[in-house]
Design a protein around this motif. Structure first.
Motif, PDB file in Angstrom:
ATOM      1  N   THR A  40       0.834  -1.207   0.000  1.00  0.00           N
ATOM      2  CA  THR A  40       0.000   0.000   0.000  1.00  0.00           C
ATOM      3  C   THR A  40       0.863   1.250   0.000  1.00  0.00           C
ATOM      4  O   THR A  40       0.541   2.231  -0.678  1.00  0.00           O
ATOM      5  N   ALA A  41       1.970   1.227   0.730  1.00  0.00           N
ATOM      6  CA  ALA A  41       2.891   2.376   0.708  1.00  0.00           C
ATOM      7  C   ALA A  41       3.494   2.554  -0.682  1.00  0.00           C
ATOM      8  O   ALA A  41       3.615   3.688  -1.177  1.00  0.00           O
ATOM      9  N   ALA A  42       3.854   1.452  -1.329  1.00  0.00           N
ATOM     10  CA  ALA A  42       4.378   1.533  -2.697  1.00  0.00           C
ATOM     11  C   ALA A  42       3.308   2.044  -3.653  1.00  0.00           C
ATOM     12  O   ALA A  42       3.597   2.842  -4.559  1.00  0.00           O
ATOM     13  N   LEU A  43       2.071   1.645  -3.441  1.00  0.00           N
ATOM     14  CA  LEU A  43       0.968   2.116  -4.277  1.00  0.00           C
ATOM     15  C   LEU A  43       0.746   3.614  -4.100  1.00  0.00           C
ATOM     16  O   LEU A  43       0.463   4.326  -5.075  1.00  0.00           O
ATOM     17  N   ILE A  44       0.901   4.103  -2.890  1.00  0.00           N
ATOM     18  CA  ILE A  44       0.803   5.547  -2.649  1.00  0.00           C
ATOM     19  C   ILE A  44       1.910   6.283  -3.389  1.00  0.00           C
ATOM     20  O   ILE A  44       1.676   7.306  -4.026  1.00  0.00           O
ATOM     21  N   ALA A  45       3.133   5.761  -3.332  1.00  0.00           N
ATOM     22  CA  ALA A  45       4.263   6.399  -4.020  1.00  0.00           C
ATOM     23  C   ALA A  45       4.048   6.402  -5.535  1.00  0.00           C
ATOM     24  O   ALA A  45       4.272   7.431  -6.197  1.00  0.00           O
ATOM     25  N   THR A  48       1.244   8.829  -6.400  1.00  0.00           N
ATOM     26  CA  THR A  48       1.723  10.211  -6.271  1.00  0.00           C
ATOM     27  C   THR A  48       2.551  10.600  -7.488  1.00  0.00           C
ATOM     28  O   THR A  48       2.375  11.686  -8.047  1.00  0.00           O
ATOM     29  N   GLY A  49       3.439   9.728  -7.908  1.00  0.00           N
ATOM     30  CA  GLY A  49       4.238  10.007  -9.105  1.00  0.00           C
ATOM     31  C   GLY A  49       3.382  10.155 -10.345  1.00  0.00           C
ATOM     32  O   GLY A  49       3.616  11.047 -11.172  1.00  0.00           O
ATOM     33  N   LEU A  50       2.387   9.300 -10.499  1.00  0.00           N
ATOM     34  CA  LEU A  50       1.494   9.415 -11.653  1.00  0.00           C
ATOM     35  C   LEU A  50       0.675  10.702 -11.591  1.00  0.00           C
ATOM     36  O   LEU A  50       0.446  11.348 -12.615  1.00  0.00           O
ATOM     37  N   PHE A  51       0.242  11.074 -10.392  1.00  0.00           N
ATOM     38  CA  PHE A  51      -0.509  12.317 -10.245  1.00  0.00           C
ATOM     39  C   PHE A  51       0.355  13.526 -10.606  1.00  0.00           C
ATOM     40  O   PHE A  51      -0.099  14.429 -11.318  1.00  0.00           O
ATOM     41  N   ILE A  52       1.586  13.524 -10.145  1.00  0.00           N
ATOM     42  CA  ILE A  52       2.498  14.635 -10.468  1.00  0.00           C
ATOM     43  C   ILE A  52       2.745  14.704 -11.970  1.00  0.00           C
ATOM     44  O   ILE A  52       2.831  15.789 -12.547  1.00  0.00           O
ATOM     45  N   SER A  53       2.817  13.551 -12.624  1.00  0.00           N
ATOM     46  CA  SER A  53       3.078  13.546 -14.069  1.00  0.00           C
ATOM     47  C   SER A  53       1.910  14.086 -14.884  1.00  0.00           C
ATOM     48  O   SER A  53       2.085  14.430 -16.052  1.00  0.00           O
ATOM     49  N   THR A  54       0.730  14.168 -14.285  1.00  0.00           N
ATOM     50  CA  THR A  54      -0.431  14.687 -15.022  1.00  0.00           C
ATOM     51  C   THR A  54      -0.752  16.135 -14.690  1.00  0.00           C
ATOM     52  O   THR A  54      -1.706  16.684 -15.245  1.00  0.00           O
ATOM     53  N   LEU A  55       0.008  16.748 -13.809  1.00  0.00           N
ATOM     54  CA  LEU A  55      -0.317  18.121 -13.397  1.00  0.00           C
ATOM     55  C   LEU A  55      -0.221  19.125 -14.541  1.00  0.00           C
ATOM     56  O   LEU A  55      -0.856  20.168 -14.497  1.00  0.00           O
ATOM     57  N   ALA A  82      -5.709  10.012 -12.240  1.00  0.00           N
ATOM     58  CA  ALA A  82      -4.552  10.041 -11.333  1.00  0.00           C
ATOM     59  C   ALA A  82      -4.969  10.478  -9.928  1.00  0.00           C
ATOM     60  O   ALA A  82      -4.494   9.914  -8.934  1.00  0.00           O
ATOM     61  N   MET A  83      -5.874  11.457  -9.850  1.00  0.00           N
ATOM     62  CA  MET A  83      -6.355  11.897  -8.547  1.00  0.00           C
ATOM     63  C   MET A  83      -7.156  10.781  -7.860  1.00  0.00           C
ATOM     64  O   MET A  83      -7.012  10.557  -6.660  1.00  0.00           O
ATOM     65  N   MET A  84      -7.954  10.046  -8.624  1.00  0.00           N
ATOM     66  CA  MET A  84      -8.725   8.950  -8.054  1.00  0.00           C
ATOM     67  C   MET A  84      -7.809   7.812  -7.593  1.00  0.00           C
ATOM     68  O   MET A  84      -8.069   7.183  -6.559  1.00  0.00           O
ATOM     69  N   LEU A  85      -6.740   7.542  -8.342  1.00  0.00           N
ATOM     70  CA  LEU A  85      -5.764   6.536  -7.913  1.00  0.00           C
ATOM     71  C   LEU A  85      -5.113   6.931  -6.596  1.00  0.00           C
ATOM     72  O   LEU A  85      -4.952   6.099  -5.696  1.00  0.00           O
ATOM     73  N   LEU A  86      -4.722   8.194  -6.499  1.00  0.00           N
ATOM     74  CA  LEU A  86      -4.070   8.663  -5.279  1.00  0.00           C
ATOM     75  C   LEU A  86      -5.032   8.609  -4.097  1.00  0.00           C
ATOM     76  O   LEU A  86      -4.669   8.126  -3.006  1.00  0.00           O
ATOM     77  N   LEU A  87      -6.260   9.050  -4.298  1.00  0.00           N
ATOM     78  CA  LEU A  87      -7.254   9.006  -3.230  1.00  0.00           C
ATOM     79  C   LEU A  87      -7.535   7.567  -2.795  1.00  0.00           C
ATOM     80  O   LEU A  87      -7.600   7.272  -1.604  1.00  0.00           O
ATOM     81  N   THR A  88      -7.656   6.671  -3.755  1.00  0.00           N
ATOM     82  CA  THR A  88      -7.915   5.269  -3.444  1.00  0.00           C
ATOM     83  C   THR A  88      -6.758   4.645  -2.676  1.00  0.00           C
ATOM     84  O   THR A  88      -6.971   3.890  -1.719  1.00  0.00           O
ATOM     85  N   SER A  89      -5.539   4.943  -3.075  1.00  0.00           N
ATOM     86  CA  SER A  89      -4.397   4.357  -2.364  1.00  0.00           C
ATOM     87  C   SER A  89      -4.271   4.919  -0.950  1.00  0.00           C
ATOM     88  O   SER A  89      -3.887   4.187  -0.028  1.00  0.00           O
ATOM     89  N   LEU A  90      -4.605   6.188  -0.765  1.00  0.00           N
ATOM     90  CA  LEU A  90      -4.591   6.751   0.590  1.00  0.00           C
ATOM     91  C   LEU A  90      -5.673   6.118   1.462  1.00  0.00           C
ATOM     92  O   LEU A  90      -5.433   5.802   2.635  1.00  0.00           O
ATOM     93  N   LEU A  91      -6.863   5.931   0.892  1.00  0.00           N
ATOM     94  CA  LEU A  91      -7.932   5.271   1.638  1.00  0.00           C
ATOM     95  C   LEU A  91      -7.579   3.812   1.926  1.00  0.00           C
ATOM     96  O   LEU A  91      -7.894   3.293   3.000  1.00  0.00           O
ATOM     97  N   ALA A  92      -6.916   3.164   0.987  1.00  0.00           N
ATOM     98  CA  ALA A  92      -6.489   1.779   1.198  1.00  0.00           C
ATOM     99  C   ALA A  92      -5.513   1.686   2.360  1.00  0.00           C
ATOM    100  O   ALA A  92      -5.569   0.732   3.145  1.00  0.00           O
ATOM    101  N   ALA A  93      -4.638   2.660   2.470  1.00  0.00           N
ATOM    102  CA  ALA A  93      -3.700   2.659   3.597  1.00  0.00           C
ATOM    103  C   ALA A  93      -4.455   2.769   4.917  1.00  0.00           C
ATOM    104  O   ALA A  93      -4.129   2.067   5.889  1.00  0.00           O
ATOM    105  N   GLY A  94      -5.476   3.612   4.944  1.00  0.00           N
ATOM    106  CA  GLY A  94      -6.301   3.723   6.150  1.00  0.00           C
ATOM    107  C   GLY A  94      -7.006   2.422   6.488  1.00  0.00           C
ATOM    108  O   GLY A  94      -7.078   2.012   7.652  1.00  0.00           O
ATOM    109  N   VAL A  95      -7.511   1.740   5.468  1.00  0.00           N
ATOM    110  CA  VAL A  95      -8.194   0.463   5.686  1.00  0.00           C
ATOM    111  C   VAL A  95      -7.217  -0.588   6.213  1.00  0.00           C
ATOM    112  O   VAL A  95      -7.517  -1.297   7.180  1.00  0.00           O
ATOM    113  N   VAL A  96      -6.052  -0.678   5.597  1.00  0.00           N
ATOM    114  CA  VAL A  96      -5.073  -1.685   6.029  1.00  0.00           C
ATOM    115  C   VAL A  96      -4.610  -1.392   7.455  1.00  0.00           C
ATOM    116  O   VAL A  96      -4.471  -2.316   8.270  1.00  0.00           O
TER     117      VAL A  96
END
Length: 183
Positions: A40-45, A48-55, A82-96
């Protein structure tokens, strides 16, 4: 590695993690927790990188196996996905973190593997470039969610899980008919 290859990672990484957890770690909850938290931490990273690449507003596409549509799977990354991926990975970290801290994941053996499969389906649905693959990823997340629903066992959970599966089959059938009509 070409930066465009990172687009596939939010789909492939949870799938590989789920397979490893289901086969090699199925009776070791502590190892599953560590693996799930690290993934999940790797998914957040990655998100985040994919989100930054779409800014800058660019839309990136990824054709799996270099097959052109409609024969191949096309993933599309824009700012919204990209924003939905980042939000989902952050929520996944909370769930885990929650299931690890509360011990909910010890009520059955496959929680972390099912959750990783669900993340694969959700991430794939956000990245897909066509309606048919949206249906496929949607079905993956529904199968994993029905497994998570009956995870802890018991008669009430099994009954609710069966109702959930029946309703999802009806909805999936309508979705499939609608896509067949569109195609």
């Amino acid at each position: 590695m070409n930066p465009n290859h990172w687009i596939i990672m939010p789909v492939v990484m949870p799938a590989i993690m789920a397979a490893i957890m289901a086969m090699a770690m199925r009776h070791d909850v502590v190892l599953q927790r560590v693996f799930s938290l690290a993934g999940t931490a790797a998914l957040i990273a990655i998100s985040t990188g994919l989100f930054i690449s779409t800014l800058d507003g660019t839309v990136q596409t990824y054709q799996l196996g270099d097959w052109v549509p409609p024969f191949g799977i096309v993933l599309v990354l824009d700012r919204l996905s990209a924003m939905m991926l980042l939000l989902t990975s952050l929520l996944a970290a909370g769930v885990v973190l929650y299931v690890t801290g509360s011990g909910w994941d010890t009520r059955g053996w496959q929680f972390h593997a099912l959750f990783a499969f669900q993340m694969m389906g959700v991430n794939g649905a956000f990245l897909t470039g066509d309606a048919f693959n949206l249906f496929v990823f949607f079905e993956i997340l529904l199968i994993a969610s029905s497994g998570l629903m009956i995870h802890a066992g018991g008669g009430m959970r099994l009954r609710a899980g069966l109702q959930y599966v029946v309703m999802n089959l009806a909805g999936s059938t309508l979705f499939l008919f609608a896509m067949g009509t569109l195609y």
